[in-house]
Design a protein around this motif. Structure first.
Motif, PDB file in Angstrom:
ATOM      1  N   PHE A 145       8.419  -4.868  -6.388  1.00  0.00           N
ATOM      2  CA  PHE A 145       7.317  -3.949  -6.691  1.00  0.00           C
ATOM      3  C   PHE A 145       7.525  -3.256  -8.031  1.00  0.00           C
ATOM      4  CE2 PHE A 145       5.432   0.325  -6.528  1.00  0.00           C
ATOM      5  CZ  PHE A 145       4.101  -0.011  -6.320  1.00  0.00           C
ATOM      6  N   GLU A 146       6.467  -3.279  -8.860  1.00  0.00           N
ATOM      7  CA  GLU A 146       6.497  -2.620 -10.169  1.00  0.00           C
ATOM      8  C   GLU A 146       5.204  -1.825 -10.361  1.00  0.00           C
ATOM      9  OE1 GLU A 146       7.097  -5.690 -13.011  1.00  0.00           O
ATOM     10  OE2 GLU A 146       9.214  -6.003 -12.492  1.00  0.00           O
ATOM     11  N   ASP A 147       5.034  -0.824  -9.565  1.00  0.00           N
ATOM     12  CA  ASP A 147       3.952   0.157  -9.715  1.00  0.00           C
ATOM     13  C   ASP A 147       2.595  -0.264  -9.166  1.00  0.00           C
ATOM     14  OD1 ASP A 147       5.968   1.452 -11.017  1.00  0.00           O
ATOM     15  OD2 ASP A 147       5.082   1.285 -13.009  1.00  0.00           O
ATOM     16  N   THR A 148       2.300  -1.560  -9.106  1.00  0.00           N
ATOM     17  CA  THR A 148       0.961  -1.989  -8.730  1.00  0.00           C
ATOM     18  C   THR A 148       0.988  -3.097  -7.683  1.00  0.00           C
ATOM     19  OG1 THR A 148       0.797  -3.718 -10.423  1.00  0.00           O
ATOM     20  CG2 THR A 148       0.114  -1.484 -11.059  1.00  0.00           C
ATOM     21  N   CYS A 200       0.829  -1.207   0.000  1.00  0.00           N
ATOM     22  CA  CYS A 200       0.000   0.000   0.000  1.00  0.00           C
ATOM     23  C   CYS A 200       0.862   1.255   0.000  1.00  0.00           C
ATOM     24  CB  CYS A 200      -0.933  -0.021   1.207  1.00  0.00           C
ATOM     25  SG  CYS A 200      -2.018   1.409   1.334  1.00  0.00           S
ATOM     26  N   LEU A 201       1.906   1.274   0.832  1.00  0.00           N
ATOM     27  CA  LEU A 201       2.782   2.433   0.909  1.00  0.00           C
ATOM     28  C   LEU A 201       3.500   2.697  -0.412  1.00  0.00           C
ATOM     29  CD1 LEU A 201       4.367   1.930   4.458  1.00  0.00           C
ATOM     30  CD2 LEU A 201       2.897   3.830   3.742  1.00  0.00           C
ATOM     31  N   LEU A 202       4.021   1.651  -1.025  1.00  0.00           N
ATOM     32  CA  LEU A 202       4.744   1.835  -2.279  1.00  0.00           C
ATOM     33  C   LEU A 202       3.812   2.281  -3.395  1.00  0.00           C
ATOM     34  CD1 LEU A 202       7.254  -1.162  -2.263  1.00  0.00           C
ATOM     35  CD2 LEU A 202       7.564   1.155  -1.390  1.00  0.00           C
ATOM     36  N   GLU A 203       2.582   1.775  -3.401  1.00  0.00           N
ATOM     37  CA  GLU A 203       1.604   2.203  -4.407  1.00  0.00           C
ATOM     38  C   GLU A 203       1.373   3.709  -4.346  1.00  0.00           C
ATOM     39  OE1 GLU A 203      -1.843  -0.788  -5.510  1.00  0.00           O
ATOM     40  OE2 GLU A 203      -1.600  -0.666  -3.339  1.00  0.00           O
ATOM     41  N   ILE A 204       1.079   4.211  -3.150  1.00  0.00           N
ATOM     42  CA  ILE A 204       0.732   5.628  -3.046  1.00  0.00           C
ATOM     43  C   ILE A 204       1.955   6.522  -3.217  1.00  0.00           C
ATOM     44  CG2 ILE A 204      -1.276   5.139  -1.609  1.00  0.00           C
ATOM     45  CD1 ILE A 204       0.265   6.152   0.794  1.00  0.00           C
ATOM     46  N   ARG A 205       3.127   6.050  -2.779  1.00  0.00           N
ATOM     47  CA  ARG A 205       4.340   6.840  -2.951  1.00  0.00           C
ATOM     48  C   ARG A 205       4.691   6.943  -4.444  1.00  0.00           C
ATOM     49  NH1 ARG A 205       7.811   7.301   1.661  1.00  0.00           N
ATOM     50  NH2 ARG A 205       9.662   6.881   0.389  1.00  0.00           N
ATOM     51  N   THR A 211       9.887   6.221  -4.404  1.00  0.00           N
ATOM     52  CA  THR A 211       8.967   5.140  -4.073  1.00  0.00           C
ATOM     53  C   THR A 211       9.467   4.350  -2.874  1.00  0.00           C
ATOM     54  OG1 THR A 211       8.312   4.953  -6.397  1.00  0.00           O
ATOM     55  CG2 THR A 211       7.768   3.104  -4.951  1.00  0.00           C
ATOM     56  N   HIS A 212      10.703   3.860  -2.959  1.00  0.00           N
ATOM     57  CA  HIS A 212      11.261   3.039  -1.885  1.00  0.00           C
ATOM     58  C   HIS A 212      11.903   3.899  -0.798  1.00  0.00           C
ATOM     59  CE1 HIS A 212      10.767  -1.175  -2.964  1.00  0.00           C
ATOM     60  NE2 HIS A 212      10.922  -0.823  -4.225  1.00  0.00           N
TER      61      HIS A 212
END
Length: 355
Positions: free
Chosen positions: A58-61, A23-28, A37-38
């Motif tokens: 993680f790749e955007d989604t 969830c965090l990486l998605e919104i960032r 992002t990270h």
């Protein structure tokens, strides 16, 4: 700006940490305010090590993480001592003659390696990950860095601690992650360079205590710039489980779950006090906000609003423990979805805006 993400020991609740990070990486990724992002530094122990490593894919989604998560199965973690026609014999009976209830599982390293190339951790500019294990032969904790000694910012530890640099090598990293999650008594040790390693939680719930002084010095000397954001990912809300039906209580000592929860909370408090020292503030200087079942939109607004402030934020979800001795894709999917939909947080924000 410097950001640390810490995922401590979790037991079967590592799915919670994966869901929170996803969830965090998605919104960032979607934010026009947050510049990356990270996080800059990932610290993990036990299931937290596994969670931190999964999100390097993680790749955007969200789907990019689920693709990796759902390849896991219980045989990667543990297997019965007996195989073939005797595999139906309860492994707990055999454990009377062994040092653990189960033997280590197989296939995790091969599966992860098949999903990515050997250059995954260099090609994708993977974030710096540190994993905590415990060397059972030398009776000492060891921290392992996914980077090389030339690439890391952390090479000046003052504490007496074993250190291994994994040089971006995927197989070594996956091997270390599985060792970090080798719960003593439940499964036997994992051999790394001819030495037996077990769950890093034996030493501490997270690797953070070994970084505390180094982070303080780097902040003081300007190597780490403010605002300083610290993310602590609890495996769940750590409330007592009255049902007594989790794998911890079924297969291990009844009180171990309470002991783990107590140690995690101690680690979190130590980490929080260290963060206060680094930013040079007291608790009276902070604003505290607590949110239950926060959605992605509200979480994004919160993080963007306080992006230029120092903050310490902790997350957790509802309990969704899986039995790592016996789970399948459906169990993972159900647990992940439940966690993803029940994210809660507590944030302490430095009232003074950083420039």
């Amino acid at each position: 700006m410097y950001e640390v993400c810490c995922s401590p020991i979790s037991g079967g609740d590592f799915i919670s940490q994966v869901a929170i990070l996803t969830c965090l990486l998605e919104i960032r990724k979607k934010s026009s305010v947050i510049s990356k992002t990270h996080f800059d530094l990932y610290l993990g122990a036990s299931g937290g090590s596994l969670a931190n490593t999964i999100v390097t894919f993680f790749e955007d989604t969200r789907e990019s993480i689920e693709r990796i998560l759902y390849t896991l199965n219980s045989k990667m973690f543990v297997q019965n001592w007996l195989k073939g026609k005797f595999s139906t014999v309860d492994s707990k009976l055999i454990s009377l003659f062994k040092t653990s209830i189960y033997q280590s599982g197989t296939g995790a390293i091969e599966t992860f390696s098949s999903l990515t190339g050997k250059d995954h951790f260099t090609k994708n500019k993977s974030p710096e990950n540190w994993y905590l294990t415990f060397n059972d032969d030398k009776n000492t904790p060891v921290i392992h860095n996914s980077f090389s000694i030339e690439a890391t910012k952390f090479y000046d530890f003052q504490e007496k601690i074993g250190i291994k640099y994994l040089n971006f090598e995927a197989e070594k990293i996956f091997e270390t992650v599985m060792a970090s999650a080798s719960i003593p008594g439940l499964k036997n040790t994992v051999v790394i360079e001819n030495e037996n390693h077990v769950d890093g939680g034996v030493a501490n719930p997270s690797p953070y205590p070994y970084f505390s002084e180094s982070l303080y010095r780097k902040s003081r000397d300007g190597e780490i710039t403010h605002p300083y954001h610290y993310y602590y990912l609890l495996p769940n809300n750590l409330e007592p489980d009255e049902k007594n039906n989790g794998f911890w209580l079924k297969d291990m000592i009844t009180g171990i779950q309470k002991m783990i929860s107590f140690n995690i909370l101690k680690d979190k408090e130590y980490t929080f006090l260290s963060w206060l020292r680094i930013i040079g503030k007291g608790k009276k200087d902070l604003t505290r906000i607590s949110l239950q079942k926060v959605d992605k939109k509200d979480l994004l607004l919160l993080l963007e609003d306080y992006h230029q402030h120092n903050y310490f934020i902790s997350f957790y979800t509802n309990k969704n423990t899986i039995d790592i001795t016996n789970f399948n894709k459906d169990d993972l999917e159900k647990s992940f979805n439940n966690c993803y939909q029940t994210i809660a947080l507590e944030i302490f924000v430095d009232k003074e805006r950083q420039i």
